[in-house]
Scaffold this motif. Structure first.
Motif, short mmCIF file in Angstrom:
data_model
loop_
_atom_site.label_atom_id
_atom_site.label_comp_id
_atom_site.label_asym_id
_atom_site.label_seq_id
_atom_site.Cartn_x
_atom_site.Cartn_y
_atom_site.Cartn_z
N ARG A 127 0.82 -1.20 0.00
CA ARG A 127 0.00 0.00 0.00
C ARG A 127 0.86 1.26 0.00
O ARG A 127 0.63 2.20 -0.76
CB ARG A 127 -0.90 -0.01 1.24
CG ARG A 127 -1.85 1.17 1.35
CD ARG A 127 -2.58 1.12 2.67
NE ARG A 127 -1.66 1.41 3.77
CZ ARG A 127 -1.85 1.01 5.02
NH1 ARG A 127 -2.89 0.27 5.34
NH2 ARG A 127 -0.98 1.33 5.97
N ARG A 131 1.17 4.65 -2.97
CA ARG A 131 0.53 5.91 -2.62
C ARG A 131 0.57 6.85 -3.82
O ARG A 131 1.59 6.97 -4.50
CB ARG A 131 1.22 6.56 -1.43
CG ARG A 131 0.90 5.93 -0.09
CD ARG A 131 1.45 6.77 1.04
NE ARG A 131 2.91 6.88 1.02
CZ ARG A 131 3.56 8.04 1.01
NH1 ARG A 131 2.90 9.18 0.99
NH2 ARG A 131 4.87 8.05 1.02
N LEU A 194 0.15 9.39 7.94
CA LEU A 194 -0.75 8.85 6.94
C LEU A 194 -1.46 7.62 7.50
O LEU A 194 -0.86 6.81 8.19
CB LEU A 194 0.01 8.46 5.66
CG LEU A 194 0.56 9.61 4.82
CD1 LEU A 194 1.26 9.05 3.60
CD2 LEU A 194 -0.54 10.55 4.40
N PRO A 197 -6.59 2.76 4.67
CA PRO A 197 -8.04 2.80 4.51
C PRO A 197 -8.80 1.93 5.49
O PRO A 197 -10.01 2.10 5.66
CB PRO A 197 -8.25 2.32 3.06
CG PRO A 197 -7.02 1.54 2.74
CD PRO A 197 -5.91 2.18 3.52
N GLN A 271 -5.55 3.82 -0.63
CA GLN A 271 -6.14 4.97 0.03
C GLN A 271 -7.66 4.90 -0.12
O GLN A 271 -8.17 4.27 -1.05
CB GLN A 271 -5.63 6.28 -0.60
CG GLN A 271 -4.12 6.45 -0.54
CD GLN A 271 -3.61 7.58 -1.41
OE1 GLN A 271 -2.57 7.48 -2.03
NE2 GLN A 271 -4.36 8.68 -1.47
N THR A 294 -6.27 11.45 0.67
CA THR A 294 -5.15 11.19 1.56
C THR A 294 -5.54 11.69 2.94
O THR A 294 -5.77 12.89 3.12
CB THR A 294 -3.88 11.92 1.09
OG1 THR A 294 -3.53 11.45 -0.22
CG2 THR A 294 -2.71 11.66 2.04
#
Length: 325
Positions: A127, A131, A194, A197, A271, A294
């Motif tokens: 993941r 990004r 960050l 999800p 995301q 984001t």
């Protein structure tokens, strides 16, 4: 030693990750799928020459895929996002004129990423490696630098393995890697804060964003943004920086398109993402955009809003939605 008789069975476990690798190199899902298919065709034709004593099947396939990507990138312009082309706009009423001559960066559908059955650390690493901001920044590198960076830092091949894959020396690989890392150092936003999800806080933030958007509640929507939030809208080259201009532009969207929107959750580039459907007269709602968010610990920091039929097709989005759904 040649690959066994059932070629498809042997390569099937690698198909998905090859698409992801080609996407990182090329920045477009449709091109990544095409090059992956070309990779497997080349591998099938060369299957009798494959020697497992020299390289694993995975390493061999990545060698073919990377070189196919490098060939595809010859003479190609990089795939940017609007923020990579100029300064932000401070006019929320600027004309929304698409620039279809630009080969815009595309998002990656969630179905290409590792599933729940995969080790959580592997899922997180994959993941992070796709990004949207990172893929956009990698477009600033030369194709050769991009290949080395991905093979070494993302896929964790050794310098010797990468040298064999690219037909160069380990010293040249290490030198290229240093240049690639230096070029990205100031171009990629730091990953600190960050959220993935599947993070509970992210889900709550996105759900609040959806409720505010569907209610056309710009005041609440703006509170969910970071102070320096960025809004981009390929293929329109305009972009906005800061929650104030973000909010003014969204208010304009509601004034132009009306209220009563619906947002359908999905995922892109590891995301959270939302398919946005807008009113279209008295009939069903019409697919308008795909928004890729984001989300950080401070709120929503970036929204890339895609309005491209090829993106809609890659995500298999319904073109219309009944208003009651």
């Amino acid at each position: 030693m040649a690959i066994g008789a059932d070629f498809e069975t042997a390569v099937a476990p690698f198909r998905r990750e090859l698409v992801v690798h080609c996407y990182r190199m090329l920045g477009a899902v449709d091109e990544a799928e095409d090059v992956t298919q070309e990779t497997l065709l080349r591998a099938w034709k060369a299957r009798d020459r494959y020697d497992e004593q020299r390289a694993s099947l995975r390493t061999w396939l990545y060698r073919i895929a990377t070189n196919a990507c490098l060939t595809a990138l010859e003479g190609r312009a990089r795939r940017p996002l609007p923020a990579g082309l100029g300064a932000p706009s401070d006019d929320p009423y600027a004309p929304l004129v698409p620039d279809l001559a630009v080969p815009w960066l595309q998002p990656l559908p969630a179905r290409y990423l590792a599933g729940a059955e995969t080790d959580p650390l592997v899922r997180a690493a994959e993941r992070d490696g796709v990004r949207l901001a990172l893929v956009a920044a990698m477009q600033l590198l030369t194709p050769g630098q991009r290949a080395v960076l991905l093979l070494r830092d993302v896929l964790r091949f050794s310098a010797a393995e990468v040298a064999a894959q690219l037909g160069t020396s380990a010293a040249a690989v290490n030198s290229t890697l240093r240049r690639a890392r230096a070029a990205l150092a100031g171009a990629v936003p730091p990953p600190d804060g960050l959220r993935g999800p599947d993070d509970r806080t992210v889900r709550a933030t996105v759900e609040r964003y959806v409720r505010a958007f569907e209610a056309a509640d710009v005041d609440t929507l703006v509170t969910l943004l970071t102070e320096d939030a960025v809004l981009e809208m390929p293929p329109v080259p305009l972009w906005y920086a800061g929650r104030a201009d973000y909010g003014r532009f969204i208010a304009r969207v509601f004034a132009l398109r009306g209220t009563g929107w619906r947002m359908v959750p999905t995922g892109a580039n590891g995301q959270p993402a939302l398919a946005a459907y807008c009113p279209d007269g008295a009939g069903p709602l019409r697919l308008h955009t795909l928004q890729v968010l984001t989300v950080t610990g401070r709120g929503i920091a970036h929204n890339v809003v895609f309005q491209d039929p090829r993106v809609f097709a890659a995500f298999a989005l319904d073109p219309t939605l009944e208003s009651g759904r």
